[in-house]
Design a protein around this motif. Sequence first.
Motif, PDB file in Angstrom:
ATOM      1  N   PHE A 202     -66.133 -49.658  76.890  1.00 30.07           N
ATOM      2  CA  PHE A 202     -66.154 -50.333  75.788  1.00 30.07           C
ATOM      3  C   PHE A 202     -65.003 -51.586  76.288  1.00 30.07           C
ATOM      4  O   PHE A 202     -64.075 -51.278  76.973  1.00 30.07           O
ATOM      5  N   THR A 203     -65.264 -52.783  75.986  1.00 26.23           N
ATOM      6  CA  THR A 203     -64.461 -54.056  76.252  1.00 26.23           C
ATOM      7  C   THR A 203     -63.415 -53.962  75.075  1.00 26.23           C
ATOM      8  O   THR A 203     -63.530 -53.231  74.151  1.00 26.23           O
ATOM      9  N   ARG A 204     -62.392 -54.813  75.540  1.00 22.36           N
ATOM     10  CA  ARG A 204     -61.243 -54.664  74.369  1.00 22.36           C
ATOM     11  C   ARG A 204     -61.753 -55.372  73.015  1.00 22.36           C
ATOM     12  O   ARG A 204     -61.303 -54.630  71.906  1.00 22.36           O
ATOM     13  N   ASN A 205     -62.738 -56.391  72.936  1.00 25.92           N
ATOM     14  CA  ASN A 205     -63.250 -56.699  71.813  1.00 25.92           C
ATOM     15  C   ASN A 205     -64.184 -55.527  71.165  1.00 25.92           C
ATOM     16  O   ASN A 205     -63.749 -55.506  69.872  1.00 25.92           O
ATOM     17  N   GLU A 206     -64.646 -54.945  71.987  1.00 32.75           N
ATOM     18  CA  GLU A 206     -65.445 -53.822  71.318  1.00 32.75           C
ATOM     19  C   GLU A 206     -64.744 -52.778  70.651  1.00 32.75           C
ATOM     20  O   GLU A 206     -65.125 -52.235  69.439  1.00 32.75           O
ATOM     21  N   TRP A 207     -63.392 -52.262  71.376  1.00 34.94           N
ATOM     22  CA  TRP A 207     -62.725 -51.511  70.794  1.00 34.94           C
ATOM     23  C   TRP A 207     -61.864 -51.935  69.526  1.00 34.94           C
ATOM     24  O   TRP A 207     -61.791 -51.340  68.522  1.00 34.94           O
ATOM     25  N   GLY A 208     -61.694 -53.125  69.428  1.00 31.98           N
ATOM     26  CA  GLY A 208     -61.499 -53.858  68.178  1.00 31.98           C
ATOM     27  C   GLY A 208     -62.280 -53.863  66.933  1.00 31.98           C
ATOM     28  O   GLY A 208     -61.877 -53.691  66.002  1.00 31.98           O
ATOM     29  N   LEU A 209     -63.479 -54.286  67.558  1.00 30.70           N
ATOM     30  CA  LEU A 209     -64.653 -54.027  66.447  1.00 30.70           C
ATOM     31  C   LEU A 209     -64.741 -52.918  65.844  1.00 30.70           C
ATOM     32  O   LEU A 209     -64.848 -52.363  64.453  1.00 30.70           O
ATOM     33  N   LEU A 210     -64.575 -51.745  66.860  1.00 33.08           N
ATOM     34  CA  LEU A 210     -64.684 -50.262  66.337  1.00 33.08           C
ATOM     35  C   LEU A 210     -63.720 -50.070  65.326  1.00 33.08           C
ATOM     36  O   LEU A 210     -63.784 -49.236  64.281  1.00 33.08           O
ATOM     37  N   ALA A 211     -62.245 -50.640  65.476  1.00 32.35           N
ATOM     38  CA  ALA A 211     -61.282 -50.450  64.630  1.00 32.35           C
ATOM     39  C   ALA A 211     -61.344 -50.977  63.156  1.00 32.35           C
ATOM     40  O   ALA A 211     -61.208 -49.973  62.344  1.00 32.35           O
ATOM     41  N   VAL A 212     -61.925 -52.052  63.367  1.00 31.90           N
ATOM     42  CA  VAL A 212     -62.200 -52.655  62.183  1.00 31.90           C
ATOM     43  C   VAL A 212     -63.358 -51.926  61.282  1.00 31.90           C
ATOM     44  O   VAL A 212     -63.015 -51.879  60.032  1.00 31.90           O
TER      45      VAL A 212
END
Length: 259
Positions: A202-212
């Motif tokens: 996962f990209t950093r952005n995808e990890w952020g989306l998952l956290a949200v």
Amino acid sequence: MLIIHAIILGIVEGLTEFLPISSTGHLIITSHLLSIPTTDFLKSFEIIIQVGAIAAVVVLYFKKILASRDLWKKVFAGFIPTAIIGYGMYKIVKLFLIGNIVVVAWSLLLGGIFLVCFERWYGKRKRHGKSMEDMTYREAIIIGCIQALAVIPGISRSAATIVGGLTQNISREAIVEFSFLLAVPVIGAAAFLDIIKTPINFTRNEWGLLAVGLITSFIVAVLAIKFFLSFVKSHTFEWFGYYRIVLGIAVLAGVYFLG
């Protein structure tokens, strides 16, 4: 996927995880409506995001979790059949069923018809209404076997568990709470299996989306659990069956007539 998509999917997950209407089915339908590409990340997102909902169960039932070792043995007994079947069907589910909106639509429709018919039959029977404490290990295993049907998107883990419990003469309130608790190992194992089976790139952005998505699903699930416990005290699940039928027909109409 955008942040607003992650928030919407988190809300959908939190609202539907513990209702007998299929959270996975609703996530797939919502993803299609939002025109989110069906990527490996989206498939993993739709599985892992459910951890937010089970975290709500852990928080709300923390004292009960610590207080009853026997109850957790029954939860584990119910988990075993689902774990075996889910592990055996993982590749089929991930490759062909997750993201398949036609499968979801038919599962919602047929499951809704079954739920309505079941409630009308069940309402005419004399019921014992056992508590979770009175539930036997055999009954827990039977419930787990029926729950395993929910590996098919749209069936609904909650619906399968609740119907399985009612057939074993468990009270509505008791089987709903048992369904909540059974979600913890089932969803936790599903998320863990997906993580070890799918390369984590996962990209950093995808990890952020998952956290949200996880945080949103957790908050909404806390509210949904409280609502559902209040609802079952004076209502049957028949209206959820009608909802599933209408939604299933609507999705099929959209697929076959609107493309």
